[in-house]
Design a protein around this motif. Structure first.
Motif, PDB file in Angstrom:
ATOM      1  N   ALA A   1      24.604  35.949  37.052  1.00  0.00           N
ATOM      2  CA  ALA A   1      24.797  35.966  38.504  1.00  0.00           C
ATOM      3  C   ALA A   1      25.415  37.258  38.998  1.00  0.00           C
ATOM      4  N   TYR A   2      26.252  37.893  38.150  1.00  0.00           N
ATOM      5  CA  TYR A   2      26.909  39.115  38.609  1.00  0.00           C
ATOM      6  C   TYR A   2      27.443  39.874  37.405  1.00  0.00           C
ATOM      7  N   ASN A   3      27.180  41.180  37.374  1.00  0.00           N
ATOM      8  CA  ASN A   3      27.707  42.041  36.326  1.00  0.00           C
ATOM      9  C   ASN A   3      28.669  43.018  36.998  1.00  0.00           C
ATOM     10  N   HIS A   4      29.946  42.767  36.837  1.00  0.00           N
ATOM     11  CA  HIS A   4      30.936  43.533  37.583  1.00  0.00           C
ATOM     12  C   HIS A   4      31.617  44.617  36.761  1.00  0.00           C
ATOM     13  N   GLY A   5      31.156  44.833  35.540  1.00  0.00           N
ATOM     14  CA  GLY A   5      31.782  45.850  34.711  1.00  0.00           C
ATOM     15  C   GLY A   5      33.162  45.409  34.253  1.00  0.00           C
ATOM     16  N   SER A   6      34.067  46.343  34.098  1.00  0.00           N
ATOM     17  CA  SER A   6      35.395  45.998  33.585  1.00  0.00           C
ATOM     18  C   SER A   6      36.514  46.324  34.566  1.00  0.00           C
ATOM     19  N   ASN A   7      36.161  46.545  35.825  1.00  0.00           N
ATOM     20  CA  ASN A   7      37.178  47.002  36.762  1.00  0.00           C
ATOM     21  C   ASN A   7      37.729  45.896  37.653  1.00  0.00           C
ATOM     22  N   VAL A   8      37.346  44.643  37.396  1.00  0.00           N
ATOM     23  CA  VAL A   8      37.796  43.568  38.270  1.00  0.00           C
ATOM     24  C   VAL A   8      38.598  42.535  37.491  1.00  0.00           C
ATOM     25  N   PHE A   9      37.932  41.791  36.626  1.00  0.00           N
ATOM     26  CA  PHE A   9      38.617  40.718  35.920  1.00  0.00           C
ATOM     27  C   PHE A   9      39.491  41.269  34.803  1.00  0.00           C
ATOM     28  N   VAL A  10      40.518  40.553  34.479  1.00  0.00           N
ATOM     29  CA  VAL A  10      41.388  40.876  33.361  1.00  0.00           C
ATOM     30  C   VAL A  10      41.463  39.649  32.471  1.00  0.00           C
ATOM     31  N   THR A  11      41.394  39.864  31.160  1.00  0.00           N
ATOM     32  CA  THR A  11      41.324  38.749  30.228  1.00  0.00           C
ATOM     33  C   THR A  11      42.438  37.740  30.440  1.00  0.00           C
ATOM     34  N   ALA A  12      43.638  38.205  30.726  1.00  0.00           N
ATOM     35  CA  ALA A  12      44.770  37.296  30.895  1.00  0.00           C
ATOM     36  C   ALA A  12      44.530  36.295  32.008  1.00  0.00           C
ATOM     37  N   VAL A  13      43.799  36.697  33.043  1.00  0.00           N
ATOM     38  CA  VAL A  13      43.484  35.785  34.134  1.00  0.00           C
ATOM     39  C   VAL A  13      42.334  34.872  33.738  1.00  0.00           C
ATOM     40  N   LEU A  14      41.343  35.427  33.061  1.00  0.00           N
ATOM     41  CA  LEU A  14      40.163  34.647  32.714  1.00  0.00           C
ATOM     42  C   LEU A  14      40.471  33.512  31.737  1.00  0.00           C
ATOM     43  N   THR A  15      41.443  33.721  30.864  1.00  0.00           N
ATOM     44  CA  THR A  15      41.780  32.655  29.926  1.00  0.00           C
ATOM     45  C   THR A  15      42.577  31.555  30.600  1.00  0.00           C
ATOM     46  N   ASN A  16      42.948  31.770  31.847  1.00  0.00           N
ATOM     47  CA  ASN A  16      43.645  30.754  32.626  1.00  0.00           C
ATOM     48  C   ASN A  16      42.703  30.271  33.718  1.00  0.00           C
ATOM     49  N   GLY A  17      42.156  29.090  33.562  1.00  0.00           N
ATOM     50  CA  GLY A  17      41.203  28.576  34.535  1.00  0.00           C
ATOM     51  C   GLY A  17      41.783  28.408  35.915  1.00  0.00           C
ATOM     52  N   ASN A  18      43.124  28.438  36.053  1.00  0.00           N
ATOM     53  CA  ASN A  18      43.749  28.304  37.361  1.00  0.00           C
ATOM     54  C   ASN A  18      43.548  29.542  38.229  1.00  0.00           C
TER      55      ASN A  18
END
Length: 412
Positions: free
Chosen positions: A158-175
């Motif tokens: 659906a979307y390829n945003h590269g590495s400049n937006v999400f951070v793993t620490a946030v992604l591992t937290n579904g909240n």
């Protein structure tokens, strides 16, 4: 105005509480770490996490409102379970710390590994809702967003945003991510100063950058118009994201909320890193501490109007007692009596508020689409008052100190 938003707004008239309590529904065991909870109805729900060994997956299931729990992790490989997303009690996804995503369609009896991303692991899975008779799920990696509408048989990039937006620490937290509609979500960017990004199905763009040091740890979408987010000591409300980007700063102070869940715009719960649970009211602008704990809490889920669940390190809690009493209004007064009418409705701007019976000290208030009060208490002149409103949908509330009534007004 969207029907779902209207239904949520109509609940603004009911905010009275009945007696409630929080109590543990499972034997406390600090060796277990519960990361998230999701209830599908009053009786059926899941709690996920890890066992005494951090690599032992745990998926607890209840079908009797938390009285009994069964671990349905079964043959899952090693790794703690960090996110879950179910559309009903039988069908849903989980993700492991290894980044692998698994599907069950039989309530956890069997698990099937799903999407494998060639550029990185899947960290988070989210349920967006049912649209056009299809359950819509998303899976997030460190650089991509995938979408499925057929329970994982096919995944669309659906979307390829590269590495400049999400951070793993946030992604591992579904909240840290919450969908307000099929293709619209707010997510937390885990930078030091804390940012909120909007994903609208085509792109991701910043809607808020904090000047505080804490990153946003959780967000919750009440609808695609209203979102709440927490960042350490900061708790904010976002309305009309992508348009006006209206941010209400510091709704509450020093709460350190880890997880959020709202029944509607005026009734929500926040579970904190310090072990407390807050009942959030009045569009998040006021709160009451309902549970004073000392164990970090990671998840909270509203099972029904009469029960709420929270989980953390070795603990699962249940709240008993109605969240909303539908027999009372915002004024805490009796309803069910027609005390006024509005006309014309729909209108091109001016409406009349006319009392339908003799009343003394009658007052009216007006709320906008987000539940924000835009006209404070005003007296009704004699038996009728005229007001002018911009285009939109409003709630008109009239009270005389004994009775109250709410009506919807549509302005073209």
């Amino acid at each position: 105005m969207k029907k779902s938003t209207l239904i949520l707004l109509l609940t603004v008239l009911s905010i009275s509480l009945t007696a409630q309590t929080w109590e543990s529904v499972i034997e406390e065991n600090a060796d277990y770490h519960y990361n998230a909870v999701q209830f599908l109805n009053e009786d059926e729900g899941y709690v996920i996490g890890s066992g005494p060994e951090s690599s032992t997956p745990v998926v607890l299931k209840t079908t009797d409102g938390g009285e009994n729990w069964t671990d349905v992790a079964n043959d899952l490989p090693e790794g703690y379970v960090n996110t879950l997303a179910f559309s009903d009690v039988n069908s849903g996804f989980i993700t492991l710390s290894s980044g692998k995503i698994f599907l069950t369609t039989d309530g956890g009896e069997n698990w099937t590994q799903m999407l494998t991303d060639e550029d990185g692991n899947v960290f988070t899975v989210k349920y967006a809702g049912n649209y056009n008779d299809a359950d819509v799920f998303y899976a997030f990696t460190a650089s991509k967003i995938y979408k499925t509408v057929d329970m994982g048989e096919n995944w669309e990039l659906a979307y390829n945003h590269g590495s400049n937006v999400f951070v793993t620490a946030v992604l591992t937290n579904g909240n840290g991510i919450s969908f307000g509609s099929e293709n619209k979500a707010l997510f937390a960017y885990g930078s030091d100063n804390g940012e909120l990004y909007m994903y609208d199905g085509e792109e991701a763009y910043s809607v808020y950058e904090s000047t505080h040091a804490n990153p946003f740890s959780c967000v919750f979408a009440v609808s695609d118009d209203v979102y709440f987010a927490s960042s350490g000591t900061r708790f904010v409300r976002v309305t009309d994201p992508g348009e006006d980007n209206q941010i209400t700063n510091n709704l509450t102070n020093a709460l350190y909320i880890n997880a959020l869940n709202f029944l509607d715009i005026n009734h929500g719960f926040g579970a904190t890193s310090t072990g407390d649970i807050y009942f959030l009211k009045n569009l998040g602008s006021s709160y009451t501490k309902e549970y004073d704990g000392d164990i970090q809490l990671n998840g909270v889920s509203i099972a029904s109007n009469s029960s709420v669940f929270a989980c953390g390190k070795g603990i699962i809690l249940k709240r008993s007692g109605n969240i909303v009493d539908d027999n009372t209004s915002v004024f805490g007064m009796e309803t069910g009596k027609n005390i006024f009418r509005i006309y014309p409705n729909p209108s091109n701007g001016e409406i009349n508020i006319e009392l339908t019976e003799s009343m003394q000290n009658a007052l009216y208030e007006v709320y906008d689409i987000s539940g924000r009060k835009i006209i404070a208490s005003q007296p009704i002149n004699s038996t009728c008052s005229k007001i002018n409103l911009d285009s939109g949908v409003y709630l008109i509330v009239v009270s005389d100190g004994k009775f109250s009534q709410v009506e919807k007004a549509i302005i073209f």
